[in-house]
Design an enzyme around this catalytic site. Structure first.
Site, PDB file in Angstrom:
ATOM      1  CB  THR A  39      -0.821   0.106   1.164  1.00 46.45           C
ATOM      2  OG1 THR A  39      -0.190  -0.212   2.454  1.00 46.45           O
ATOM      3  CG2 THR A  39      -2.024  -1.224   1.194  1.00 46.45           C
ATOM      4  CB  ALA A 126      14.023 -13.112   5.733  1.00 46.64           C
ATOM      5  CB  SER A 130      18.529  -7.346   4.967  1.00 45.46           C
ATOM      6  OG  SER A 130      18.225  -7.768   3.951  1.00 45.46           O
ATOM      7  CD  GLU A 163      16.101  -1.318  -2.050  1.00 43.57           C
ATOM      8  OE1 GLU A 163      16.890  -0.972  -0.959  1.00 43.57           O
ATOM      9  OE2 GLU A 163      15.788  -2.234  -2.669  1.00 43.57           O
ATOM     10  CG  ASP A 175      10.750  -1.918   3.724  1.00 40.78           C
ATOM     11  OD1 ASP A 175       9.539  -2.031   4.178  1.00 40.78           O
ATOM     12  OD2 ASP A 175      10.914  -2.712   2.824  1.00 40.78           O
TER      13      ASP A 175
HETATM   14  C1  GAF Z   1       8.950  -4.144   0.244  1.00 40.50           C
HETATM   15  C2  GAF Z   1       9.084  -2.701  -0.107  1.00 40.50           C
HETATM   16  F1  GAF Z   1      10.314  -2.280  -0.080  1.00 40.50           F
HETATM   17  C3  GAF Z   1       8.161  -1.728   0.416  1.00 40.50           C
HETATM   18  O1  GAF Z   1       8.269  -0.486   0.365  1.00 40.50           O
HETATM   19  C4  GAF Z   1       6.747  -2.241   0.668  1.00 40.50           C
HETATM   20  O2  GAF Z   1       6.322  -1.875  -0.693  1.00 40.50           O
HETATM   21  C5  GAF Z   1       6.899  -3.792   0.775  1.00 40.50           C
HETATM   22  O3  GAF Z   1       7.513  -4.604   0.066  1.00 40.50           O
HETATM   23  C6  GAF Z   1       5.349  -4.400   0.639  1.00 40.50           C
HETATM   24  O4  GAF Z   1       4.518  -3.736   1.291  1.00 40.50           O
HETATM   25  O5  GAF Z   1       9.413  -4.425   1.561  1.00 40.50           O
END
Ligand code: GAF
Length: 389
Positions: A39, A126, A130, A163, A175
């Site tokens: 999302t 995982a 990471s 990223e 993340d």
């Molecule tokens: C990965 C992405 F890095 C996040 O931004 C997110 O979209 C997720 O997948 C799925 O919810 O971890």
């Protein structure tokens, strides 16, 4: 644990780089996400938390342009120069660090070379972020050493760009946000459009977060991730023709999908319908959590898994096996695949006193069914990125 790692890194640092100066050591955690998957890049909400597994970077600046890196756990080194800053092709780990450096360069910050050692106990592949943990640790460490005073949110955004630009995954912001902004015993309800956020207490008496690692690392993960993003954008573009006020799936209703997307393409409809439902489900799940109705939240986690598997197409047979195994088990409140998908972990909310018994059943069954080992972690919710030394 942190102190042991800090000492190990400091000692190795002085041996490898023959430094007289002690390095700065920054810790940045991996994350879990309770509900709200895929999302974030659709301007929706997520409900992540930082965990007790983290990446550590030990670092000192140099007086020249050289960058010398050691990945402690892999026993691999990599060297380059600030003059030659670009993504590396054959190995991935330096990219998370170099991608972070590049964000400072893009902001015209006068840079210096550096020596760094990286170590991490966030399992790779995982679904526990990471890579975000390394990006966040690097941005945070450089912000400290270069005295650049970027705010935490700016650092989150810089780590996300690392990223995009150096790992080639067009990830959302969840993340990196969870890694930097995490708070002990709280989940973060994050509005990925405005970046407004709220800490919601997550201390469930007698219930633990159990992560079950399929040990499947799907090679399609990053390419399919970017494809899902494009599929969502396609649905938005079709709707925008009739509703120019719509900017993302956050603004879309299922009625709009019935009208403008379903007649055009069934697959795009399924993808975008999952997102519209998931944004809604998170809002309700968060209310459940605040009310203390953990069973209702758990049911929604199962529904999220089914949507991710059947509609969004990001699960795999191993993840489905683990979720199906616990589906009718009264001691498991909720379970689903977590993160980008195609492998990695399931997140399970499990009654603490039943974990051992569950593991005794599920580990041999999984290994028999798949031929793969089933690893597990009991995650606790911890603070976000910090200087530890
Ligand atoms: C990965 C992405 F890095 C996040 O931004 C997110 O979209 C997720 O997948 C799925 O919810 O971890």
């Amino acid at each position: 644990m942190q102190n042991i790692i800090a000492t190990k890194l400091a000692v190795t640092f002085n041996e490898v780089f023959k430094n007289t100066k002690d390095p700065l050591i920054v810790r940045s955690p991996g994350r879990v996400n309770i509900i709200g998957e895929h999302t974030d890049y659709n301007d929706g909400f997520v409900l992540p938390a930082a965990i007790d597994k983290a990446a550590y970077i030990a670092i000192t600046l140099r007086d020249d342009d050289e960058i010398h890196l050691l990945a402690f756990d892999l026993n691999e080194t990599f060297s380059t120069s600030l003059k030659d800053l670009k993504p590396v092709e054959d190995i991935s780990w330096p990219n998370y660090i170099l991608g972070a450096v590049a964000q400072f360069a893009k902001k015209n910050i006068p840079l210096k070379g550096f020596n760094a050692i990286l170590s991490s106990d966030v399992p790779i592949g995982a679904g526990l972020s990471s890579s975000a943990a390394v990006e966040c640790a690097t941005v945070f460490a450089l912000n400290t050493l270069l005295h650049t005073n970027f705010s935490k949110i700016e650092m989150v955004q810089m780590a996300q760009k690392a990223e995009h630009e150096y790992a080639g995954v067009m990830c959302g912001i969840m993340d990196q946000f969870a890694s930097i902004m995490g708070k002990h015993n709280h989940v973060i309800k994050l509005d990925c459009r405005s970046l407004d956020y709220e800490y919601v207490p997550f201390k469930l008496d007698g219930i633990k977060i159990l992560l079950l690692n399929t040990n499947v690392k799907h090679s399609l993960a990053s390419s399919e991730y970017n494809t899902r993003r494009q599929e969502c954008e396609k649905a938005v573009a079709w709707i925008q023709v009739f509703h120019p006020e719509v900017n993302s799936l956050r603004d879309v209703s299922e009625v709009m999908l019935d009208e403008y997307v379903l007649p055009k393409d069934k697959l795009i409809d399924q993808r975008s319908r999952f997102i519209v439902q998931e944004i809604n489900r998170l809002q309700k799940g968060c209310e459940d959590l605040i009310k203390g109705d953990i069973n209702a939240l758990g049911k929604k986690m199962f529904a999220t898994h089914d949507g991710l598997s059947n509609m969004y197409g990001v699960s795999c047979k191993e993840l489905d096996y683990l979720v199906d195994f616990v589906r009718n088990n009264d001691t498991v409140i909720g379970a689903r695949m977590m993160g980008g998908g195609f492998g990695g972990c399931t997140i399970n909310l499990v009654k603490e006193d039943s974990i051992e018994q569950l593991l005794m059943q599920i580990q041999p069954a999984y290994e028999k069914a798949t031929g793969l080992q089933l690893d597990y972690y009991i995650a606790s919710i911890e603070d976000g990125t910090r200087i530890i030394k």
